[in-house]
Scaffold this active site. Structure first.
Site, PDB file in Angstrom:
ATOM      1  CG  HIS A 251      69.440  18.603  24.250  1.00  0.00           C
ATOM      2  ND1 HIS A 251      69.935  18.920  23.014  1.00  0.00           N
ATOM      3  CD2 HIS A 251      68.793  17.427  24.109  1.00  0.00           C
ATOM      4  CE1 HIS A 251      69.588  17.976  22.138  1.00  0.00           C
ATOM      5  NE2 HIS A 251      68.911  17.055  22.784  1.00  0.00           N
TER       6      HIS A 251
ATOM      7  CG  HIS B  38      67.132  13.962  26.728  1.00  0.00           C
ATOM      8  ND1 HIS B  38      65.951  14.247  26.099  1.00  0.00           N
ATOM      9  CD2 HIS B  38      68.087  14.021  25.762  1.00  0.00           C
ATOM     10  CE1 HIS B  38      66.173  14.463  24.803  1.00  0.00           C
ATOM     11  NE2 HIS B  38      67.455  14.331  24.575  1.00  0.00           N
TER      12      HIS B  38
HETATM   13  P1  5GP Z   1      67.644  14.983  20.961  1.00  0.00           P
HETATM   14  O1  5GP Z   1      67.063  13.878  20.115  1.00  0.00           O
HETATM   15  O2  5GP Z   1      68.247  16.076  20.124  1.00  0.00           O
HETATM   16  O3  5GP Z   1      68.567  14.473  22.028  1.00  0.00           O
HETATM   17  O4  5GP Z   1      66.404  15.593  21.751  1.00  0.00           O
HETATM   18  C1  5GP Z   1      65.773  16.771  21.385  1.00  0.00           C
HETATM   19  C2  5GP Z   1      64.586  16.923  22.313  1.00  0.00           C
HETATM   20  O5  5GP Z   1      64.119  18.244  22.210  1.00  0.00           O
HETATM   21  C3  5GP Z   1      63.418  15.996  21.957  1.00  0.00           C
HETATM   22  O6  5GP Z   1      63.116  15.188  23.090  1.00  0.00           O
HETATM   23  C4  5GP Z   1      62.294  16.950  21.608  1.00  0.00           C
HETATM   24  O7  5GP Z   1      61.037  16.515  22.060  1.00  0.00           O
HETATM   25  C5  5GP Z   1      62.721  18.236  22.297  1.00  0.00           C
HETATM   26  N1  5GP Z   1      62.266  19.446  21.628  1.00  0.00           N
HETATM   27  C6  5GP Z   1      62.390  19.751  20.303  1.00  0.00           C
HETATM   28  N2  5GP Z   1      61.869  20.960  20.055  1.00  0.00           N
HETATM   29  C7  5GP Z   1      61.420  21.440  21.239  1.00  0.00           C
HETATM   30  C8  5GP Z   1      60.761  22.673  21.606  1.00  0.00           C
HETATM   31  O8  5GP Z   1      60.504  23.557  20.798  1.00  0.00           O
HETATM   32  N3  5GP Z   1      60.436  22.806  22.925  1.00  0.00           N
HETATM   33  C9  5GP Z   1      60.728  21.840  23.858  1.00  0.00           C
HETATM   34  N4  5GP Z   1      60.354  22.086  25.120  1.00  0.00           N
HETATM   35  N5  5GP Z   1      61.336  20.690  23.544  1.00  0.00           N
HETATM   36  C10 5GP Z   1      61.675  20.489  22.237  1.00  0.00           C
END
Ligand code: 5GP
Ligand code: ZN
Length: 141
Positions: free
Chosen positions: A104, A106
Site C-alpha cells: 500500500h 500512503h
Molecule cells: P503500514 O504500517 O502497514 O504501512 O500501514 C497500514 C495502514 O493501514 C495503517 O495506517 C492503518 O491505519 C491502515 N489500516 C489497517 N487496517 C485497516 C482497515 O481495516 N481499513 C482501513 N481503511 N485502513 C486500515
C-alpha cells in the site's frame, strides 16, 4: 486477480470489510485510512495480493503510481486549507513499519509542526565503497 483469505486489504477489495472508497478500477483501489495520521490520509493499493513492493507485478506497481498524482491532487484540493504538502509513504516489512502485509501507498497530508516526519539521520557516502556497492546492486537488476 489473486487475493488472500486472511488479508485485511484483500477483504476490503473483495467487499467483506467496508471502506470509504475514493477510487477503483480493475487494478487499483484508493480509500481513506481508518487510523489517519492527518485528515485526508488515503491508501492506494493494488488489487492483487503481494506483501512488499519488490514482489508486486510491475503492471500493478505502475497502475498504483499512475493514480497516485490524481488521488493526491483530489485529497489536497479537499484539505489544502489545512495542509501545505503531503508525503507518499510506502513501508516494506515490519522493520520498516509495515503493519498490513499487502502493498500500500500512503498519501499523508502535512502541515507545519504536525509532529509527523521521519527521523532523517544522514551518513556520508564513502566513494570507494559506493563504487563497489553500485556495481553489486546493478548486477542484481
Ligand atoms: P503500514 O504500517 O502497514 O504501512 O500501514 C497500514 C495502514 O493501514 C495503517 O495506517 C492503518 O491505519 C491502515 N489500516 C489497517 N487496517 C485497516 C482497515 O481495516 N481499513 C482501513 N481503511 N485502513 C486500515
Ligand atoms: Zn492482500
Amino acid at each position: 486477480m489473486s487475493l488472500e483469505a486472511d488479508c485485511i486489504f484483500c477483504k476490503i477489495i473483495g467487499g467483506s470489510i467496508p471502506c470509504h472508497r475514493i477510487f477503483e478500477d480493475d487494478q487499483v483501489m484508493a480509500f481513506l485510512d481508518v487510523g489517519p495520521l492527518a485528515r485526508g490520509h488515503t491508501l492506494v493499493i493494488p488489487k492483487i495480493h503481494a506483501v512488499t513492493l519488490e514482489t508486486l507485478p510491475p503492471e500493478y506497481a505502475a497502475a498504483c503510481l499512475r493514480i497516485v498524482p490524481a488521488v493526491a491532487h483530489a485529497v489536497m484540493t479537499e484539505v489544502g486549507d489545512e495542509a501545505a504538502g503531503w508525503n507518499l509513504l510506502q513501508n516494506n516489512g515490519p522493520v520498516a513499519g509495515q503493519a498490513v502485509g499487502h502493498v500500500h501507498f500512503h498519501i499523508i497530508p502535512r502541515k507545519p509542526n504536525d509532529g509527523l516526519g521521519f527521523r532523517w539521520l544522514p551518513g556520508k557516502l564513502d566513494q570507494e565503497e559506493a563504487q563497489v556497492l553500485a556495481e553489486n546492486i546493478k548486477s542484481w537488476l
